[in-house]
Design an enzyme around this catalytic site. Structure first.
Site, mmCIF file in Angstrom:
data_model
loop_
_atom_site.group_PDB
_atom_site.id
_atom_site.type_symbol
_atom_site.label_atom_id
_atom_site.label_comp_id
_atom_site.label_asym_id
_atom_site.label_seq_id
_atom_site.Cartn_x
_atom_site.Cartn_y
_atom_site.Cartn_z
ATOM 1 N N VAL B 127 0.844 -1.193 0.000
ATOM 2 C CA VAL B 127 0.000 0.000 0.000
ATOM 3 C C VAL B 127 0.880 1.244 0.000
ATOM 4 C CG1 VAL B 127 -1.727 1.305 1.297
ATOM 5 C CG2 VAL B 127 -1.803 -1.190 1.279
ATOM 6 N N CYS B 128 0.560 2.173 -0.885
ATOM 7 C CA CYS B 128 1.318 3.409 -0.974
ATOM 8 C C CYS B 128 0.401 4.553 -0.558
ATOM 9 C CB CYS B 128 1.797 3.607 -2.410
ATOM 10 S SG CYS B 128 2.837 5.040 -2.602
ATOM 11 N N ILE B 129 0.544 4.972 0.691
ATOM 12 C CA ILE B 129 -0.342 6.016 1.205
ATOM 13 C C ILE B 129 0.513 6.916 2.089
ATOM 14 C CG2 ILE B 129 -1.073 4.540 3.151
ATOM 15 C CD1 ILE B 129 -3.841 5.802 2.962
#
Lengths: 308, 204
Positions: B127-129
């Site tokens: 996840v890229c957040i």
């Protein structure tokens, strides 16, 4: 503005540039459309001027370079050095040199450096605070003990601050009468496992002070957009995350939270006559005694002390 | 926030079982004796967060999370429900959370397994957040207003942000470029693919 290109930290580094000629050859011919919805790459093409960048992009690049360029081998808190060592770093800048002489002449003989990792203000102030608690038995830890109430009042979950507080308390118990107490304090501050939790606690205190004390609300500006921002937004983005540098307003908040008089000497090369500006925070703090001294150079804080 | 999401009955069952599994473990007691050295601070914090999650539950029952095994408190599994009124509605997604030894000074990593087709999820499921990155760690140059990791964040806050992210992808900092393109150019097809993958997952 005097320059001092030789010295890291004296001036913000310029952003990295990638020459378009360095790009792979196979991109020639076909027009490679940049993906406008992916603002992905912190590299300036040759034909782009730094003036075209937004405040926000510049700030981010600066922060990044600061982190990359810092000397990784430097301890988080260095052993005390003579203030005169700073001369070596500014041999090219007469205005800075004159200010260094002023400091020395006024008895500010000792500098304790904090690593330039974006946490330097918090780490330096915490060290100076504990160092003084340790040496002057007249100071009580009451104020420190009261800080947990403040954090609870500001809405922080106990599990966020209980462990950092325990670490801080155990260091606050150190007394100079004990052999090697100062050495122990220094060791703790050079050990990231302790030192960074102390920084974390200082950041939480700064945030709590801003959240509780309504007078701060008018002074919180996004350093990137220069727009006024809400307390919550400011604290979440510019106070609570580790590595975010402190500005004037954070210094004021932490001095109030700890109820200590903080005096910052500005070594900025701005005064041709060698005058050094001192700025006081929480001058009327009930903690009494001499103020905690910090030395500010553009973008960086260290601890300053008068020799005993 | 997405509103309360109703699981199909069969799925409710599965979710209930998994929650039970997490509840029934005696991890807290066995792990506390193993705390040692530099990561004991992280361990204590993780145990507290886990305790709070299991006692309070997640808002609206949108997710559960807990350590996978008693032997390792630094690796968790999270089950995240697809928010209602999104193509992810009806799905339950499994993610692995990996915590660093200096948690919460540094953020954890989150990886969907199997990977999720979403603009902000790398093809390998990571996840890229922005909330999972410190200010200095900026893989896709998040916009300035985005929230970053700080020790004040928690598993719960991050998972809620991830659920919001499922509902509203952030195309400014995409991780799956093909997915970003598809979302931008042909959203109905993107939604169809997502729904298709959920059906496959549920074996319908």
């Amino acid at each position: 503005m005097p320059t001092s290109d030789r010295f890291e930290g004296a001036k913000p580094p310029s952003p990295p540039r990638l020459k378009s000629t360095d790009l792979p050859k196979d991109m020639d011919g076909q027009a490679v459309e940049p993906e406008p919805f992916l603002s992905g790459h912190p590299i300036l093409p040759e034909d782009m001027d730094i003036a075209d960048l937004t405040q926000a992009q510049l700030y981010e690049m600066n922060q990044r370079l600061l982190e990359e360029s810092m000397e990784s081998e430097r301890p988080l808190i260095s052993p005390p050095e003579a203030t005169s060592v700073l001369r070596n770093e500014y041999s090219n800048s007469p205005d800075f040199l004159a200010q260094i002489e002023t400091l020395i002449n006024r008895g500010y003989n000792i500098i304790i450096r904090a690593k330039g990792d974006g946490d330097c203000f918090y780490r330096a102030l915490a060290f100076a605070y504990l160092d003084r608690l340790m040496r002057f038995t007249g100071h009580s830890n009451d104020r420190l003990a009261a800080t947990t109430d403040m954090l609870a009042k500001a809405g922080f979950d106990e599990c966020v601050y209980d462990q950092p507080y325990e670490m801080l308390q155990s260091l606050a118990q150190l007394r100079a009468s004990r052999t090697n107490a100062r050495e122990e304090l220094w060791q703790s501050f050079t050990d990231p496992a302790t030192s960074n939790y102390i920084v974390m606690y200082m950041r939480l205190l700064t945030s709590a002070q801003m959240r509780i004390d309504v007078q701060f609300a008018d002074f919180l500006f996004d350093p990137e957009s220069q727009m006024q921002t809400s307390v919550d937004d400011f604290c979440r983005r510019f106070v609570e995350p580790l590595g975010k540098e402190a500005d004037h307003v954070q210094v004021a908040a932490l001095a109030q939270a700890l109820d200590v008089h903080v005096k910052v000497a500005y070594l900025d090369g701005h005064a041709a006559d060698g005058q050094v500006n001192f700025v006081d925070f929480s001058e009327n703090a009930s903690h009494g005694g001499d103020p905690l001294l910090l030395l500010y150079r553009p973008g960086h804080y260290d601890i300053l002390q008068k020799s005993a | 926030m997405p509103s309360r999401w109703e699981l199909p009955e069969a799925m409710q069952h599965t979710l209930f079982d998994l929650i039970q599994r997490l509840y029934n473990r005696t991890i807290l007691t066995t792990m506390s004796t193993r705390a040692s050295g530099s990561n004991s601070t992280a361990l204590r914090r993780l145990m507290t967060e886990y305790k709070q999650l299991t006692s309070g539950g997640s808002p609206d029952g949108m997710f559960t999370a807990g350590p996978i095994s008693e032997a390792d408190f630094f690796t968790w599994e999270a089950l995240v429900c697809g928010p209602k009124d999104t193509p992810f509605d009806g799905g339950v997604f499994v993610a692995k959370l990996t915590f660093p030894s200096d948690y919460p000074l540094s953020p954890f990593k989150m990886r969907f397994d199997p990977p999720l087709f979403h603009p902000n999820v790398y093809p390998d499921g990571t996840v890229c957040i922005s909330i999972l990155h410190t200010p200095g760690d900026d893989p896709t140059m998040y916009e300035q207003a985005s929230e970053r990791w700080s020790p004040v964040q928690s598993v719960e806050k991050v998972l809620l942000s991830v659920i919001s992210m499922l509902a509203e992808p952030n195309l400014e900092s995409g991780a799956n470029i093909d997915c970003c393109k598809l979302y931008r150019d042909n959203k109905p097809e993107y939604e169809r693919l997502v729904r298709e993958s959920i059906k496959q997952q549920l074996g319908i």
